[in-house]
Design a protein around this motif. Structure first.
Motif, mmCIF file in Angstrom:
data_model
loop_
_atom_site.group_PDB
_atom_site.id
_atom_site.type_symbol
_atom_site.label_atom_id
_atom_site.label_comp_id
_atom_site.label_asym_id
_atom_site.label_seq_id
_atom_site.Cartn_x
_atom_site.Cartn_y
_atom_site.Cartn_z
ATOM 1 N N TYR A 169 0.827 -1.184 0.061
ATOM 2 C CA TYR A 169 0.196 0.102 -0.081
ATOM 3 C C TYR A 169 1.112 1.467 -0.171
ATOM 4 C CZ TYR A 169 -2.260 3.487 2.822
ATOM 5 O OH TYR A 169 -2.516 5.083 3.442
ATOM 6 N N ALA A 170 2.312 0.822 0.720
ATOM 7 C CA ALA A 170 2.817 1.958 1.025
ATOM 8 C C ALA A 170 3.138 3.141 -0.324
ATOM 9 C CB ALA A 170 3.937 1.824 2.344
ATOM 10 N N THR A 171 4.424 1.930 -1.201
ATOM 11 C CA THR A 171 4.441 2.148 -2.295
ATOM 12 C C THR A 171 3.763 2.234 -3.520
ATOM 13 O OG1 THR A 171 5.658 -0.140 -2.138
ATOM 14 C CG2 THR A 171 5.566 0.342 -4.233
ATOM 15 N N ALA A 172 1.895 2.287 -3.782
ATOM 16 C CA ALA A 172 1.171 2.519 -4.450
ATOM 17 C C ALA A 172 1.291 4.061 -4.113
ATOM 18 C CB ALA A 172 -0.197 1.588 -4.181
ATOM 19 N N VAL A 173 0.983 4.240 -2.685
ATOM 20 C CA VAL A 173 0.965 6.091 -2.210
ATOM 21 C C VAL A 173 2.147 6.875 -3.197
ATOM 22 C CG1 VAL A 173 0.561 7.633 -0.568
ATOM 23 C CG2 VAL A 173 -0.851 5.302 -0.245
ATOM 24 N N TYR A 174 3.454 6.319 -2.449
ATOM 25 C CA TYR A 174 4.304 6.944 -3.203
ATOM 26 C C TYR A 174 4.202 6.891 -4.753
ATOM 27 C CZ TYR A 174 9.141 8.103 -3.250
ATOM 28 O OH TYR A 174 10.296 9.524 -3.628
ATOM 29 N N ALA A 175 4.147 5.494 -4.962
ATOM 30 C CA ALA A 175 3.863 5.494 -6.798
ATOM 31 C C ALA A 175 3.373 6.956 -6.964
ATOM 32 C CB ALA A 175 3.735 4.820 -7.514
ATOM 33 N N ARG A 176 2.115 7.626 -6.785
ATOM 34 C CA ARG A 176 1.454 8.703 -6.874
ATOM 35 C C ARG A 176 2.231 9.732 -6.526
ATOM 36 N NH1 ARG A 176 -4.279 10.523 -8.588
ATOM 37 N NH2 ARG A 176 -4.211 8.639 -9.755
ATOM 38 N N LEU A 177 2.133 10.381 -5.532
ATOM 39 C CA LEU A 177 2.542 11.445 -4.667
ATOM 40 C C LEU A 177 4.217 11.417 -4.000
ATOM 41 C CD1 LEU A 177 0.013 11.089 -1.448
ATOM 42 C CD2 LEU A 177 0.101 11.489 -3.916
ATOM 43 N N GLY A 178 4.946 10.546 -4.361
ATOM 44 C CA GLY A 178 6.308 11.072 -3.834
ATOM 45 C C GLY A 178 6.912 11.702 -4.775
ATOM 46 N N ASP A 179 6.317 12.573 -6.373
ATOM 47 C CA ASP A 179 7.077 13.688 -6.722
ATOM 48 C C ASP A 179 6.725 14.290 -5.917
ATOM 49 O OD1 ASP A 179 3.940 13.512 -7.437
ATOM 50 O OD2 ASP A 179 4.956 14.111 -9.039
ATOM 51 N N ARG A 180 5.492 15.063 -5.387
ATOM 52 C CA ARG A 180 5.498 15.905 -4.622
ATOM 53 C C ARG A 180 5.903 16.003 -3.442
ATOM 54 N NH1 ARG A 180 0.871 15.730 -7.614
ATOM 55 N NH2 ARG A 180 1.021 13.561 -7.374
ATOM 56 N N VAL A 181 5.771 14.829 -2.693
ATOM 57 C CA VAL A 181 5.592 14.796 -1.263
ATOM 58 C C VAL A 181 7.114 14.801 -0.837
ATOM 59 C CG1 VAL A 181 4.836 13.421 0.995
ATOM 60 C CG2 VAL A 181 3.572 14.284 -1.165
ATOM 61 N N ASP A 182 7.470 15.323 0.270
ATOM 62 C CA ASP A 182 9.288 15.410 0.578
ATOM 63 C C ASP A 182 9.214 14.120 1.652
ATOM 64 O OD1 ASP A 182 9.972 16.410 -1.855
ATOM 65 O OD2 ASP A 182 9.937 18.352 -0.576
ATOM 66 N N VAL A 183 8.223 14.365 2.813
ATOM 67 C CA VAL A 183 8.366 14.442 3.978
ATOM 68 C C VAL A 183 6.852 12.700 4.604
ATOM 69 C CG1 VAL A 183 8.166 14.810 6.260
ATOM 70 C CG2 VAL A 183 8.935 15.749 5.060
ATOM 71 N N TRP A 184 7.513 10.989 4.621
ATOM 72 C CA TRP A 184 6.542 10.435 4.681
ATOM 73 C C TRP A 184 6.995 9.380 6.190
ATOM 74 C CZ3 TRP A 184 4.045 8.874 0.869
ATOM 75 C CH2 TRP A 184 4.125 9.253 -0.541
ATOM 76 N N THR A 185 5.583 9.521 6.629
ATOM 77 C CA THR A 185 5.761 9.037 8.226
ATOM 78 C C THR A 185 4.897 7.765 7.459
ATOM 79 O OG1 THR A 185 3.888 10.006 9.041
ATOM 80 C CG2 THR A 185 6.285 10.749 9.422
ATOM 81 N N THR A 186 5.462 7.137 8.431
ATOM 82 C CA THR A 186 4.672 5.387 8.446
ATOM 83 C C THR A 186 2.903 5.675 9.119
ATOM 84 O OG1 THR A 186 6.025 4.349 9.741
ATOM 85 C CG2 THR A 186 6.964 4.181 7.009
ATOM 86 N N LEU A 187 3.912 5.034 10.442
ATOM 87 C CA LEU A 187 2.531 4.954 11.213
ATOM 88 C C LEU A 187 2.155 5.882 12.275
ATOM 89 C CD1 LEU A 187 3.628 1.074 12.656
ATOM 90 C CD2 LEU A 187 2.455 1.887 11.021
#
Ligand code: PNW
Length: 460
Positions: A146-164
């Motif tokens: 699931y995390a990979t799917a979200v990153y694939a869409r937003l990763g070009d614009r979101v810099d900061v990712w937190t898991t849980l």
């Protein structure tokens, strides 16, 4: 009071979570989550409140972001609802679910606000809940997909990712004392969930990194655990026990290479820890770029060698530990107001787990509106002096930690909006912006205007 300046580029913002604000529970292919099920179960949430409509943010996000911009927020922490992306928790991503976060991200960036994404803020797809939720190791693997799917869409614009967000709550409140979804009361399940949540973090962090993410972290709600009597050896032992089960059980595997021995021994008395497999701890211990800290109040504990303690939410501590009732001025959650606890907590983490930048991902307080519990004071106003006092005190405490050398990068107030406060439903209001749930009208409280001023001055 002295003027206090924060470091240049200190990140000022606010936080929310999907289930607490979005509503639109059936829109665009969203599947049910364990919180939909839990909130519909009689007796679990105050007056049967649910997140079905909440703040209707799903439809009002553009106006909400405009208000964030008006208040001068530089960062906005939101969570992605897993069941919007994968309605059953597995399988192909639902493009309409991703579209929402895509629009939200673009709207934030258009307004100069940094998006900070939380991938999991408690709304597990019900299908995965039916298969055991976080007691099932497969949930951790699905989480990484699931995390990979979200990153694939937003990763070009979101810099900061937190898991849980706050795996302590997911595990202990969800599977231990049953106050949160899925409402189980099983000590073995609680500890199994702790490990699978951490494993989910590790797998997701690895997946995000290999997809190119530059900043990956996790948000905890570490506790400032204090002895009732600083002279008492029994109380010191209780502090050590609760610190282990609340803090070190997460912080050590994430930042110190593995579970501490005393915690391992405690867990092994409750459940055979066969769920910890070779290689898990190495995965969980992979370096992170940011540790999110949620802080609300300290905990005071006493040891009870007579076995008469209440134990709280920690399996295996029944009888042995007494949590003192909160004292002094309290918030509407009946939580203590003790800003010094934030300074102590930040310093302790910076000392015991050096090298990881910290971000306050939540801090704030529920207070009722005055004079009536559900109405702004007077036409168009909520004069929440009590909340301003809470925020002012905690920002001073954060500043104190910085001046003692803690690498604190920013502060996100909980919450931007009044929202669905989990088991408390809508009766507890944490927002700096008031929400009238009948009309969905937003009214910035006095605290929002005060915070706007703090941000513009970069200080108090
Ligand atoms: C956090 N406790 O929850 C959450 O991250 C938010 O979603 C929530 O709205 C906020 O704090 C205020 O409650 C917690 O029982 C819920 O110790 C319960 C506890 C701690 C944090």
């Amino acid at each position: 009071m002295n003027e206090l300046r924060f470091p240049e580029h200190f990140l000022w913002g606010a936080a929310t979570a999907a289930y607490q604000i979005e509503g639109a529970a059936r829109d665009d292919g969203r599947g049910p989550s364990i919180w939909d099920t839990f909130s519909r179960t009689p007796g679990k949430v105050y007056q049967g409140h649910t997140g079905d409509v909440a703040c209707d943010h799903y439809h009002r996000y553009a106006d909400d972001v405009a208000l964030m911009a008006e208040l001068g927020l530089r960062a906005y922490r939101f969570s992605v609802a897993w069941p919007r992306i994968q309605p059953d928790g597995t399988g192909p991503a639902n493009p309409r679910g991703l579209d929402f976060y895509d629009r939200l991200t673009d709207t934030l960036l258009d307004r100069g606000i940094d998006p900070i994404v939380t991938l999991y803020h408690w709304d597990l797809p019900q299908t995965l809940g039916d298969r055991g939720g976080w007691t099932n190791r497969e949930t951790a693997e699905h989480f990484a997909t699931y995390a990979t799917a979200v990153y694939a869409r937003l990763g070009d614009r979101v810099d900061v990712w937190t898991t849980l967000n706050e795996p302590w709550c997911s595990a202990y409140l969800g599977y231990g004392n049953g106050v949160h979804a899925p409402g189980e009361q099983d000590p073995a399940a609680a500890f199994t969930a702790v490990h699978h949540l951490l494993l989910g973090h590790g797998l997701a962090a690895r997946a995000l990194r290999s997809a190119g993410a530059r900043s990956v972290g996790i948000t905890l709600n570490p506790a400032d655990v204090r002895p009732a009597d600083p002279q008492s050896a029994a109380d010191a032992a209780a502090v050590r026990l609760i610190d282990g089960l609340h803090n070190r059980i997460f912080l050590d595997p994430l930042l110190a290479g593995g579970y501490p021995d005393d915690v391992r021994e405690h867990v092994a008395r409750m459940v055979e820890p066969t769920f910890i497999r070779d290689g898990d701890e190495k995965l969980i211990a992979a370096p992170i770029d940011l540790l999110g800290i949620n802080y609300y109040q300290p905990s005071y504990v006493a040891g009870r060698p007579d076995g008469a303690g209440g134990g709280g939410a920690y399996p295996g501590t029944e009888g042995a530990v007494q949590f003192l009732p909160p004292t002094g001025p309290l918030t509407d959650m009946e939580w203590m107001i003790e800003p010094a606890g934030l300074t102590r907590l930040l310093e302790r983490i910076a000392t015991d787990y050096p090298g990881v930048p910290l971000l306050i991902t939540e801090n704030g307080a529920a207070f009722p509106d005055k004079p009536g519990a559900d109405s702004p004071d007077g036409p168009g106003q909520v004069v929440d002096t009590d909340r301003i006092g809470y925020l002012d005190g905690h920002l001073r405490a954060a500043h104190e930690a910085i001046s003692r050398g803690v690498d604190l990068r920013g502060y996100l107030v909980w919450s931007f909006l009044d929202n669905f406060e989990w088991a408390e439903g809508y009766r507890k209001r944490f927002g700096i912006v008031h929400v009238d749930y009948l009309t969905q009208r937003r009214t910035p409280k006095a605290s929002a205007r005060w915070y706007q001023e703090v941000i513009s001055r970069n200080g108090l």
